[in-house]
Design a protein around this motif. Structure first.
Motif, short mmCIF file in Angstrom:
data_model
loop_
_atom_site.label_atom_id
_atom_site.label_comp_id
_atom_site.label_asym_id
_atom_site.label_seq_id
_atom_site.Cartn_x
_atom_site.Cartn_y
_atom_site.Cartn_z
N ASN A 12 0.87 -1.17 0.00
CA ASN A 12 0.00 0.00 0.00
C ASN A 12 0.91 1.23 0.00
O ASN A 12 1.59 1.51 0.99
N ILE A 13 0.94 1.93 -1.12
CA ILE A 13 1.90 3.02 -1.32
C ILE A 13 1.41 4.33 -0.72
O ILE A 13 2.19 5.11 -0.14
N GLY A 14 0.12 4.58 -0.86
CA GLY A 14 -0.40 5.89 -0.47
C GLY A 14 -0.86 6.62 -1.71
O GLY A 14 -1.68 6.11 -2.46
N GLU A 15 -0.29 7.78 -1.97
CA GLU A 15 -0.68 8.57 -3.13
C GLU A 15 0.45 8.63 -4.15
O GLU A 15 1.57 9.01 -3.82
N CYS A 16 0.14 8.24 -5.38
CA CYS A 16 1.08 8.40 -6.50
C CYS A 16 0.35 8.08 -7.80
O CYS A 16 -0.80 7.65 -7.79
#
Length: 211
Positions: A86-90
């Motif tokens: 789960n990277i977050g925002e990109c």
């Protein structure tokens, strides 16, 4: 008689034929400019011994929420390891790059020395192979991937169609429902068995491609 003038009927016929030929020429020219396409069948294939295969992918939901995932199989199609991140925002390209980087790092740490790598993003493979200009936002990650590829092992990176990447796609999408960070799976996660079975028995899916 046309507009009060007497016109030779043969001239009218010749004019109609000339106009018809011109319309046919324009239509044929337009059709010839359309790309020709054909249907092919695409499916995941296990590598040959002694190779292992890494499939990775990235996913973005609600414009920015990003995840990455992948799986490593051996030459018999057995699951070696899988991951969700789960990277977050990109962006979706960055998510796919993160998937490739984490998958390569996982394979290296597992001691694999012969690795086939498949991703379904042509943009990613072109950035890694220096075929296109790398945006500044992606540069550091692309360099990190290249460094991993240049280590002391045999690695072959190729682009595939998404129909042959369904397990990695599942892992990338599942990452969006997990807490932030990396999650490793020593065995297949719940809900993925159908995709794995289709890969194991060689199910191929149709895709229309240019000739």
């Amino acid at each position: 008689m046309v507009e009060g003038k007497l016109v030779d009927s043969s001239a009218i016929i010749m004019d109609v034929m000339a106009r018809a030929n011109e319309i046919h020429r324009i239509n044929f020219s337009h059709m010839s400019q359309q790309p020709r396409r054909r249907e092919i069948f695409v499916g995941w294939q296990a590598p040959t011994w002694p190779w292992c295969k890494l499939n990775t992918d990235g996913s973005v939901r609600n414009s920015w929420d990003a995840g990455a995932g992948g799986v490593i199989h051996d030459y018999a199609g057995n699951w070696i390891s899988g991951f969700c991140m789960n990277i977050g925002e990109c962006t979706v390209v960055m998510a796919k790059l993160w998937g490739l980087y984490q998958g390569l790092l996982l394979a290296w740490e597992a001691g694999i020395k012969w690795l086939l790598v498949e991703v379904d993003s042509l943009c990613v493979t072109q950035m890694i192979s220096k075929q296109v200009v790398v945006p500044n936002v992606s540069y550091a990650l692309v360099v990190a991937v290249r460094d991993l590829l240049n280590r002391n092992w045999q690695v072959c990176l190729t682009h595939i169609y998404r129909e042959a990447n369904s397990v990695a796609d599942f892992m990338a999408n599942r990452a969006l429902s997990l807490p932030s960070g990396m999650h490793l799976f020593s065995s297949p996660s719940v809900g993925i068995y159908s995709d794995i079975l289709q890969d194991m028995i060689g199910v191929a899916k149709p895709r229309i491609v240019p000739i």
